[in-house]
Design a protein around this motif. Structure first.
Motif, PDB file in Angstrom:
ATOM      1  N   ASN A   1      -4.073  -0.562  -0.639  1.00 16.17           N
ATOM      2  CA  ASN A   1      -3.981  -1.172   0.099  1.00 16.17           C
ATOM      3  C   ASN A   1      -4.342   1.137   0.954  1.00 16.17           C
ATOM      4  O   ASN A   1      -4.321   1.681   2.053  1.00 16.17           O
ATOM      5  N   TYR A   2      -3.516   1.889  -0.088  1.00 18.52           N
ATOM      6  CA  TYR A   2      -2.707   3.016   0.415  1.00 18.52           C
ATOM      7  C   TYR A   2      -4.271   3.620  -0.717  1.00 18.52           C
ATOM      8  O   TYR A   2      -3.501   5.403  -0.884  1.00 18.52           O
ATOM      9  N   THR A   3      -4.427   3.986  -1.464  1.00 22.85           N
ATOM     10  CA  THR A   3      -5.025   4.668  -2.380  1.00 22.85           C
ATOM     11  C   THR A   3      -6.395   4.968  -2.683  1.00 22.85           C
ATOM     12  O   THR A   3      -6.747   4.462  -1.303  1.00 22.85           O
ATOM     13  N   THR A   4      -6.240   6.240  -2.037  1.00 28.84           N
ATOM     14  CA  THR A   4      -7.743   7.078  -1.863  1.00 28.84           C
ATOM     15  C   THR A   4      -9.301   6.665  -2.067  1.00 28.84           C
ATOM     16  O   THR A   4     -10.002   5.869  -1.515  1.00 28.84           O
ATOM     17  N   PHE A   5      -9.298   6.212  -3.278  1.00 30.45           N
ATOM     18  CA  PHE A   5     -10.337   5.275  -4.197  1.00 30.45           C
ATOM     19  C   PHE A   5     -10.868   4.123  -3.937  1.00 30.45           C
ATOM     20  O   PHE A   5      -9.086   3.357  -4.080  1.00 30.45           O
ATOM     21  N   PHE A   6     -11.486   3.093  -4.058  1.00 31.55           N
ATOM     22  CA  PHE A   6     -10.957   2.041  -4.507  1.00 31.55           C
ATOM     23  C   PHE A   6     -10.507   1.211  -5.256  1.00 31.55           C
ATOM     24  O   PHE A   6     -10.181   0.318  -5.240  1.00 31.55           O
TER      25      PHE A   6
ATOM     26  N   ASN B   1       0.183   6.202  -9.629  1.00 33.12           N
ATOM     27  CA  ASN B   1      -1.141   5.689  -9.461  1.00 33.12           C
ATOM     28  C   ASN B   1      -1.117   4.118  -9.018  1.00 33.12           C
ATOM     29  O   ASN B   1      -1.165   3.634  -8.430  1.00 33.12           O
ATOM     30  N   MET B   2      -0.588   3.951 -10.245  1.00 28.80           N
ATOM     31  CA  MET B   2      -0.146   2.364 -10.261  1.00 28.80           C
ATOM     32  C   MET B   2       0.517   1.571  -9.474  1.00 28.80           C
ATOM     33  O   MET B   2       0.342   0.551  -8.766  1.00 28.80           O
ATOM     34  N   LEU B   3       1.392   2.127  -9.206  1.00 35.28           N
ATOM     35  CA  LEU B   3       2.474   1.904  -8.299  1.00 35.28           C
ATOM     36  C   LEU B   3       2.351   1.543  -6.795  1.00 35.28           C
ATOM     37  O   LEU B   3       3.105   1.215  -5.728  1.00 35.28           O
ATOM     38  N   THR B   4       0.990   2.725  -6.398  1.00 31.45           N
ATOM     39  CA  THR B   4       0.787   2.883  -4.832  1.00 31.45           C
ATOM     40  C   THR B   4       0.133   1.486  -4.529  1.00 31.45           C
ATOM     41  O   THR B   4      -0.955   1.322  -5.304  1.00 31.45           O
ATOM     42  N   SER B   5       0.062   0.993  -3.860  1.00 31.82           N
ATOM     43  CA  SER B   5      -1.038  -0.269  -3.155  1.00 31.82           C
ATOM     44  C   SER B   5      -2.708  -0.265  -3.175  1.00 31.82           C
ATOM     45  O   SER B   5      -2.948   0.644  -2.707  1.00 31.82           O
TER      46      SER B   5
END
Length: 253
Positions: free
Chosen positions: A122-127, A116-120
């Protein structure tokens, strides 16, 4: 005394020496490239506490980024945030790509504490990111980083980081290096993959040991899934000094 921190720094000096030798190889081609990017994220929030509701708005993220390669083995990236009308560093690193031996970086990168912390953003499901992943003070950490995703025929990965407690809006300066730094590690694997059906099972585990900034007043802070709300604070009275804390996390996707 030969501490764990000195062991890490000694290993990094060895890899730096290896990099200097490798850079003389004809496989290194000087061919600079650069790419410019960024994002603007603006949000509204309604926060309810008891019978009162507060409406808030503002710029959540205003990022400007520049990245590229110096040559076939050297990569760089610079990303800053202006969302609070002040300059804050995010990505700010130089990375040496040693092919199957992994990548070595010096500077600021997201600490490998979870998928979760490594994902940008721009691509996370929630804000906002999940509340439990925000136990660390900041998503990024300045120091030394290593990553290798070529293990077991590119089905597993290993990430290591040795970072310090500097603040991003102050250039990540840390005036207390005598107390050491933070050690973070993460292992991940694709335990199942079917490209035809677009199916994937991912598992991972991470461990972090952090040096406490305020040894006599220890508080564990976490931000809920809203940016303008108050942090959740848990205070611990151990009757003495709290010099460090450790965390262990698991992930699945």
């Amino acid at each position: 005394m030969f501490t764990f921190g000195k062991t890490i720094l000694s290993a990094l000096m060895f890899f730096l020496f290896t990099f200097i030798l490798t850079a003389q190889d004809t496989s290194f081609v000087f061919k600079p490239t650069f790419k410019v990017g960024g994002r603007i994220q603006y949000d509204f929030e309604a926060l309810t506490l008891g019978e009162e509701t507060a409406w808030k708005n503002g710029f959540r993220r205003v990022h400007f980024a520049m990245s590229g390669e110096v040559g076939t083995r050297l990569k760089y990236k610079m990303e800053v945030d202006f969302s609070r009308a002040r300059l804050g560093f995010r990505h700010l690193f130089i990375q040496y790509k040693a092919s199957e031996f992994g990548n070595f970086a010096v500077g600021s990168m997201p600490e490998p504490t979870s998928l979760n912390m490594l994902t940008s953003s721009n691509y996370t499901t929630f804000f906002e990111r999940a509340m439990l992943t925000n136990l660390q003070n900041f998503r990024w950490g300045a120091g030394f980083h290593y990553q290798n995703f070529h293990l077991f025929n590119q089905r597993a990965g290993l990430q290591l980081a040795y970072t310090f407690n500097g603040i991003n809006t102050e250039g990540f300066y840390d005036d207390n290096l005598n107390r050491g730094g933070n050690f973070i590690s993460r292992v991940s694997a694709k335990v199942y993959e079917n490209k035809k059906d677009f199916a994937l099972v991912h598992l991972g585990m991470n461990y972090a040991k952090r040096i406490n900034e305020e040894a006599w007043d220890y508080q564990l802070k976490s931000r809920p899934e809203n940016f303008t709300g108050e942090k959740v604070i848990a205070s611990f009275d151990e009757g003495g000094m709290v010099t460090s804390r450790s965390s262990l996390g698991v992930e699945a996707a």
